[in-house]
Design an enzyme around this catalytic site. Structure first.
Site, mmCIF file in Angstrom:
data_model
loop_
_atom_site.group_PDB
_atom_site.id
_atom_site.type_symbol
_atom_site.label_atom_id
_atom_site.label_comp_id
_atom_site.label_asym_id
_atom_site.label_seq_id
_atom_site.Cartn_x
_atom_site.Cartn_y
_atom_site.Cartn_z
ATOM 1 N N ARG A 59 10.160 -8.088 -0.856
ATOM 2 C CA ARG A 59 9.865 -8.964 -1.998
ATOM 3 C C ARG A 59 11.002 -9.917 -2.358
ATOM 4 N NH1 ARG A 59 6.830 -4.096 -3.245
ATOM 5 N NH2 ARG A 59 4.674 -4.703 -2.950
ATOM 6 N N ARG A 61 -1.185 -1.272 -14.886
ATOM 7 C CA ARG A 61 -2.294 -0.963 -13.986
ATOM 8 C C ARG A 61 -3.425 -0.244 -14.694
ATOM 9 N NH1 ARG A 61 -1.476 1.364 -7.976
ATOM 10 N NH2 ARG A 61 0.185 -0.002 -7.308
ATOM 11 N N ASP A 104 0.219 3.393 -11.698
ATOM 12 C CA ASP A 104 1.651 3.093 -11.783
ATOM 13 C C ASP A 104 1.945 2.268 -13.042
ATOM 14 O OD1 ASP A 104 0.876 3.388 -8.914
ATOM 15 O OD2 ASP A 104 3.002 3.037 -8.562
ATOM 16 N N ASN A 128 3.227 6.028 -10.142
ATOM 17 C CA ASN A 128 2.351 7.161 -10.431
ATOM 18 C C ASN A 128 2.993 8.502 -10.115
ATOM 19 O OD1 ASN A 128 1.784 5.999 -7.596
ATOM 20 N ND2 ASN A 128 1.040 8.094 -7.422
ATOM 21 N N ASP A 136 -3.419 7.178 -10.110
ATOM 22 C CA ASP A 136 -2.534 6.229 -9.421
ATOM 23 C C ASP A 136 -2.286 5.000 -10.295
ATOM 24 O OD1 ASP A 136 -0.896 5.139 -7.451
ATOM 25 O OD2 ASP A 136 -2.564 4.259 -6.343
ATOM 26 N N THR A 194 10.921 -1.903 -0.610
ATOM 27 C CA THR A 194 10.345 -3.240 -0.488
ATOM 28 C C THR A 194 10.835 -4.129 -1.625
ATOM 29 O OG1 THR A 194 8.421 -2.519 -1.771
ATOM 30 C CG2 THR A 194 8.221 -2.435 0.628
ATOM 31 N N TRP A 203 9.363 0.792 -7.563
ATOM 32 C CA TRP A 203 9.232 -0.147 -6.437
ATOM 33 C C TRP A 203 9.121 -1.616 -6.812
ATOM 34 C CZ3 TRP A 203 4.302 -2.451 -5.839
ATOM 35 C CH2 TRP A 203 3.251 -1.842 -6.534
ATOM 36 N N GLY A 230 7.456 5.026 -2.434
ATOM 37 C CA GLY A 230 6.988 6.244 -1.759
ATOM 38 C C GLY A 230 6.114 7.138 -2.627
ATOM 39 N N GLY A 231 5.536 6.565 -3.676
ATOM 40 C CA GLY A 231 4.728 7.341 -4.625
ATOM 41 C C GLY A 231 3.548 8.053 -3.993
HETATM 42 CA CA CA Z 1 0.922 4.227 -6.399
#
Ligand code: CA
Ligand code: CA
Length: 554
Positions: A130, A325, A304, A260, A302, A174, A242, A190-191
């Protein structure tokens, strides 16, 4: 005598070179008010992605044409945030860092990033990078195999490289680093692999780790009481960091969201599970957590809370804002972390009816309780969120946040999770629930205090790139089928578009040189939606990977 003069000239050049590439802390803090360069991720520490430039505006945008295109020579998704300093543009891919002349696109240098061939196995949702961060003549970036690297901005030569952790157990990077003072702050990914998340800082001179703050407390540490399974769920509990945080120099606080909880099966890890799906305020010098606000306690979905944390003032109060989210747009007092307001910003949120203004906790429905109990449910918004990673912009004059929202649900059932190092650790079975009539996504102009939208532009294949707005009354973003677009900030009318030749999931910037305004975007499709949605309409979109800069036709 001649020798002496030469020696003098050489030493003068040596002295001049670092000065030309130096960026001080003050330069980074003033980035918003210096349109001749772009020194910080998100076009300013406040992550507003809003420019005061007006030459490209509602009237002139029809004359916007490409000035140059530079091939990144890579067919993966391009999510890089380009930086500009001293007439040079810097950008990243997963396997290279490049510097090009900002006015011509001519390559100055390109430095490869090498990582083991098996690394993509641990990158769940796109082989992407990114962007970097710059200070004191150094360009600092992360690598997919969990390293952080510093390059000489003048030559691209590697200055140092530090390993954060062994990627093989599911850790990757990233993220674009955030530089504050003498440290570069990064958050691990790495969630979905059962990692124990963290945010950490490296000395930009030496590459030495300065601090690491785990986003899941070990037994006995504050917050560990929110892991009530009585076992070691915390060891694989997720909470990655992330996406890049924001920074308030006045408060000297960094704001960073976490991802998450892992696995998604919330029933086997009772308790709130701090600091998963949480907004954190951190001391940049020590990493100490100054306050926290959890958006989704004991999250099964999930959801996040990593989305960008935009800093502004609303009604005279210093706030941060997140279109999260989980479908709610949060406004928090950023000195205290107290909730100002939180409202739905997408049409369908069925796991909670709202957010309790006193406690800040979601008011959950039976969709949530059934999901935690292991029953099959369809929840909205899906694991992709009411908004995914794609950063929003904020126009303070209009008090409007421009957000690429998603309109997707998930059919879901929690199952017994099985931890295996470096392998997906979902603890759930799931399939997409697509909307029947409506588009799968909208670009929306949202009032952050109410969550209501002033206008929207629906799109069948949802936009996954960043948004940028300007005082020219324009909102820029792009589609996964390749159109780079400009909308009227007030009405949402699309005023301009250009087919770039590959999908857009990148981040637009605008800048000026010699009195001329420019806009730059990276194209190159292939992000989380393209990988997971199975949307065959994207099959015909060519792979890409170009930096493209636009200017007004004279
Ligand atoms: Ca996630
Ligand atoms: Ca600037």
């Amino acid at each position: 005598m001649r020798l002496n003069l030469t020696a003098l000239a050489v030493s003068a050049a040596l002295l001049a070179a670092p000065a030309a590439f130096a960026q001080s802390q003050a330069d980074l803090e003033n980035d918003v008010s210096t349109p001749g360069d772009v020194l910080t991720y998100g076009m300013g520490y406040d992550l507003t992605r809003h420019s005061a430039l007006t030459q490209i505006n509602k009237d002139t945008v029809k004359r916007l044409v490409p000035a140059w295109s530079y091939s990144l020579a890579d067919s993966r998704g391009q999510e890089t945030f380009p930086l500009i300093h001293n007439g040079v543009m810097y950008a990243t891919t997963h396997n290279a860092t490049v510097a090009v002349d900002a006015l011509t696109g001519t390559q100055k240098w390109k430095t490869a990033v090498e990582y083991p061939a098996e690394t993509p196995r641990v990158a769940c949702c796109g082989i992407v990078n990114r962007g970097g961060a710059i200070k004191d003549g150094k360009f600092i970036r992360t690598t997919l195999d969990a390293h952080i690297v510093a390059l000489d901005m003048a030559t691209g030569a590697e200055l140092w490289k530090t390993k954060s952790i062994d990627f093989k157990t599911g850790y990757s990077f990233t993220v674009a680093p955030l530089i504050v003072g003498n440290v570069a702050i990064v958050g691990i990914s790495g969630g979905e692999y059962g990692i124990r998340g963290y945010i950490e800082a490296y000395d930009i001179e030496t590459g030495a780790q300065v601090w690491r703050t785990y986003t899941i407390p070990a037994p006995g540490e504050p917050g560990s009481e929110t892991w009530q399974d009585g076992g070691d769920a915390w060891k694989h509990g997720g909470a990655p960091g992330w996406l890049t945080g924001s920074y308030d120099p006045e408060l000297d606080l960094v704001f960073w969201g976490t991802g998450n909880a892992a696995s998604w099966n919330a029933g086997v890890r009772p308790g709130d599970n701090l600091y998963t799906s949480t907004i954190l305020a951190l001391d940049p010098k020590s990493g100490e957590i100054k306050w926290h606000f959890q958006t989704s306690p004991n999250d099964p979905f999930d959801h996040d809370s990593t989305n960008e944390l935009i800093l502004t003032e609303l009604n005279g109060e210093k706030v941060l804002m997140q279109a999260s989210r989980n479908g709610f747009l949060y406004v928090l007092n950023r000195e205290t972390g107290e909730l100002v307001t939180a409202n739905k910003f997408v049409d369908q949120v069925n796991w909670a009816t709202g957010v309790d203004k006193e406690t800040g906790r979601p008011i959950v429905t039976d969709v949530y309780t059934k999901a935690v109990a292991g029953e099959e449910v369809t929840y909205w918004p899906s694991a992709l969120g009411g908004k995914n990673w794609s950063p929003s912009s904020y126009d303070a004059k209009r008090q409007l946040m421009f957000v690429n929202t998603l309109n997707i649900g998930l059919n879901y059932k929690a199952v017994e999770p099985k931890y295996r190092p470096g392998v997906f650790y979902f603890g759930a079975e799931f399939s997409w629930a697509w909307p029947e009539e409506e588009p799968r996504g909208y670009l929306r102009a949202i009032d952050p205090m109410t969550g209501e939208f002033k206008w929207q532009d629906g799109v069948e294949i949802p936009r996954l790139g960043a948004v940028m707005s300007t005082d020219g009354g324009l909102v820029f973003t792009g589609t996964q089928t390749g159109e780079f677009e400009a909308f009227d900030s007030d009405t949402g009318e699309k005023l301009w578009e250009y087919q770039t030749g590959s999908g857009i999931v990148g981040q637009p910037i605008t800048w000026e040189a010699d009195g001329k305004q420019y806009v730059t975007i990276a194209n190159g499709g292939g992000a989380v939606y393209a990988l997971f949605a199975g949307d065959e309409r994207l099959a015909n979109t060519p792979a890409g990977g170009n930096l493209i800069t636009f200017k007004l036709l004279d």
